[in-house]
Design an enzyme around this catalytic site. Sequence first.
Site, PDB file in Angstrom:
ATOM      1  N   PHE A 141       0.793  -1.161   0.146  1.00 51.03           N
ATOM      2  CA  PHE A 141       0.056   0.034   0.141  1.00 51.03           C
ATOM      3  C   PHE A 141       0.855   1.264   0.133  1.00 51.03           C
ATOM      4  O   PHE A 141       1.623   1.477   0.916  1.00 51.03           O
ATOM      5  CB  PHE A 141      -0.838  -0.039   1.171  1.00 51.03           C
ATOM      6  CG  PHE A 141      -1.871   1.411   1.006  1.00 51.03           C
ATOM      7  CD1 PHE A 141      -3.027   1.272   0.224  1.00 51.03           C
ATOM      8  CD2 PHE A 141      -1.525   2.636   1.542  1.00 51.03           C
ATOM      9  CE1 PHE A 141      -3.780   2.412   0.045  1.00 51.03           C
ATOM     10  CE2 PHE A 141      -2.440   3.775   1.706  1.00 51.03           C
ATOM     11  CZ  PHE A 141      -3.430   3.555   0.892  1.00 51.03           C
ATOM     12  N   ASP A 226       9.261   2.830   2.543  1.00 50.39           N
ATOM     13  CA  ASP A 226       8.053   3.592   2.470  1.00 50.39           C
ATOM     14  C   ASP A 226       7.764   3.393   4.057  1.00 50.39           C
ATOM     15  O   ASP A 226       7.040   2.699   4.666  1.00 50.39           O
ATOM     16  CB  ASP A 226       6.827   3.163   1.725  1.00 50.39           C
ATOM     17  CG  ASP A 226       5.670   4.088   2.011  1.00 50.39           C
ATOM     18  OD1 ASP A 226       5.560   4.663   3.029  1.00 50.39           O
ATOM     19  OD2 ASP A 226       4.477   3.821   1.184  1.00 50.39           O
ATOM     20  N   LYS A 255       2.411  11.207   7.397  1.00 48.63           N
ATOM     21  CA  LYS A 255       1.387  10.719   8.472  1.00 48.63           C
ATOM     22  C   LYS A 255       1.651  11.425   9.765  1.00 48.63           C
ATOM     23  O   LYS A 255       1.567  12.950   9.843  1.00 48.63           O
ATOM     24  CB  LYS A 255       1.207   9.302   8.620  1.00 48.63           C
ATOM     25  CG  LYS A 255       0.448   8.710   7.543  1.00 48.63           C
ATOM     26  CD  LYS A 255      -0.257   7.695   7.724  1.00 48.63           C
ATOM     27  CE  LYS A 255      -1.257   7.173   6.643  1.00 48.63           C
ATOM     28  NZ  LYS A 255      -0.831   5.936   5.767  1.00 48.63           N
TER      29      LYS A 255
HETATM   30  C1  LIG Z   1      -0.961   6.104   4.427  1.00 53.21           C
HETATM   31  C2  LIG Z   1       0.243   5.459   3.545  1.00 53.21           C
HETATM   32  C3  LIG Z   1       0.487   6.183   2.138  1.00 53.21           C
HETATM   33  C4  LIG Z   1      -0.320   7.167   1.680  1.00 53.21           C
HETATM   34  O1  LIG Z   1      -0.331   8.286   2.410  1.00 53.21           O
HETATM   35  P1  LIG Z   1      -1.455   9.428   1.981  1.00 53.21           P
HETATM   36  O2  LIG Z   1      -1.058  10.832   2.956  1.00 53.21           O
HETATM   37  O3  LIG Z   1      -2.888   8.886   2.452  1.00 53.21           O
HETATM   38  O4  LIG Z   1      -1.382   9.741   0.636  1.00 53.21           O
HETATM   39  C5  LIG Z   1       1.506   5.519   1.757  1.00 53.21           C
HETATM   40  N1  LIG Z   1       2.369   4.557   2.241  1.00 53.21           N
HETATM   41  C6  LIG Z   1       1.855   4.159   3.472  1.00 53.21           C
HETATM   42  C7  LIG Z   1       2.585   2.975   3.646  1.00 53.21           C
HETATM   43  C8  LIG Z   1       0.725   4.407   4.147  1.00 53.21           C
HETATM   44  O5  LIG Z   1       0.335   3.952   5.270  1.00 53.21           O
END
Ligand SMILES: *Cc1c(COP(=O)(O)O)cnc(C)c1O
Length: 402
Positions: A141, A226, A255
């Site tokens: 994700f 990520d 985040k």
């Molecule tokens: C939430 C998330 C994203 C995307 O972040 P947004 O601010 O919602 O675009 C990308 N990678 C990971 C692992 C995430 O948990």
Amino acid sequence: MGQQRHFIDLEERYGAHNYKPLDVVLTRGRGVWVWDVDDRKYLDCLAAYSAVNQGHCHPRIMQAMLDQAQKLTLTSRAFRNDQLGPFYEELCALTNSHKVLPMNSGAEAVESVIKAVRKWGYEVKGIPHDQAEIIVCDNNFHGRTISIVGFSSDDSARKGFGPFPAGFTSIPFGNARAFAEAITENTVALLVEPLQGEAGVIIPPDGYLKEVKHICEKHDLVLVLDEIQTGLGRTGRLLAEEHDGIEADLTLVGKALSGGFYPVSAVLSNSEVMGVLRPGEHGSTFGGNPLACAVAREALKVLVEEGMIDNAARMGDYFLQGLKTIRDPKIKEVRGKGLMIGLELYPEAGGGRKYSELLKEEGLLCKDTHKDTLRFAPPLVITRAEVDYALERIDRVLTQDP
Ligand SMILES: *Cc1c(COP(=O)(O)O)cnc(C)c1O
């Protein structure tokens, strides 16, 4: 339902139906607690997908936001501002990075990194034009933009949204050999989550990151982690890569970078890859704005100064051990690192959604992910007594349901 029905009806009537939230209408929050419009209180075990690691409405971050909002909020990057440089310096010092690219959302940080590693592939590695390949992992994700959902293996994220950009290859997660075998002469990078959150809190085998880092070095590839969800204390370390004792070439954070006050994300890089982006080649109107920088600076400070990362490690262990003592035939597995915890149910239990709804009635908010897994990821300021509050309710809801 009390007051809540009215707000739910408005959302359903006027909003796009791209979410199916639990029917709880929240109006205020403090630390690990949130309250609905009928003044019922809940322990928040989602923490906005780990954007609220520092707890809801942290007073220091709130004050930094108010102070900066009264001074200067947005200049665009056409001009400089006095928050950006200090933000860079502090973030680099904390994460041991050379360079920062500031963005807003997580998906934008991912998009930025795709651009940067492709350009690096052409300019530094000499890969033929438009041939660069990025390896990603199944069940990843990374966000919701077209190029990102294009390499998702989740049908509901992907189906009906094509055509998608080319240049991505997906391999099984947690399997270093599969990675080595997927590398071609045009491969530029591996993009991977240290632990897959949305996939259901999937933890790779010990030493996986170390192995992929080694393979990247051998083939001159960029390792992109990520850490948008796993980073900034969530797993009991500042970055989850520390569990494997490695440093990625590029790290994505978002985040919790703002403690939930404002969308702020960043690409952390070594100098070589970031060096390929030159003026005019990438940008964002709000990226690196003074309000975002001031909020992020304070959000990072409280994370460190208030011992939240150590607390995540200690309370994470306590929470996980507590869940492991719950005896119920519906439970398939409990797993986690720090305060990123998944409780997987057998499919016969009928999916996690029902249990997140029952837990809501008991005053605990959490989210089912990948159908059968309940994820528990409260703010990192949670206390032992608050973990006990959660455990008591989880135990009751699971064991009393036939
Ligand atoms: C939430 C998330 C994203 C995307 O972040 P947004 O601010 O919602 O675009 C990308 N990678 C990971 C692992 C995430 O948990």
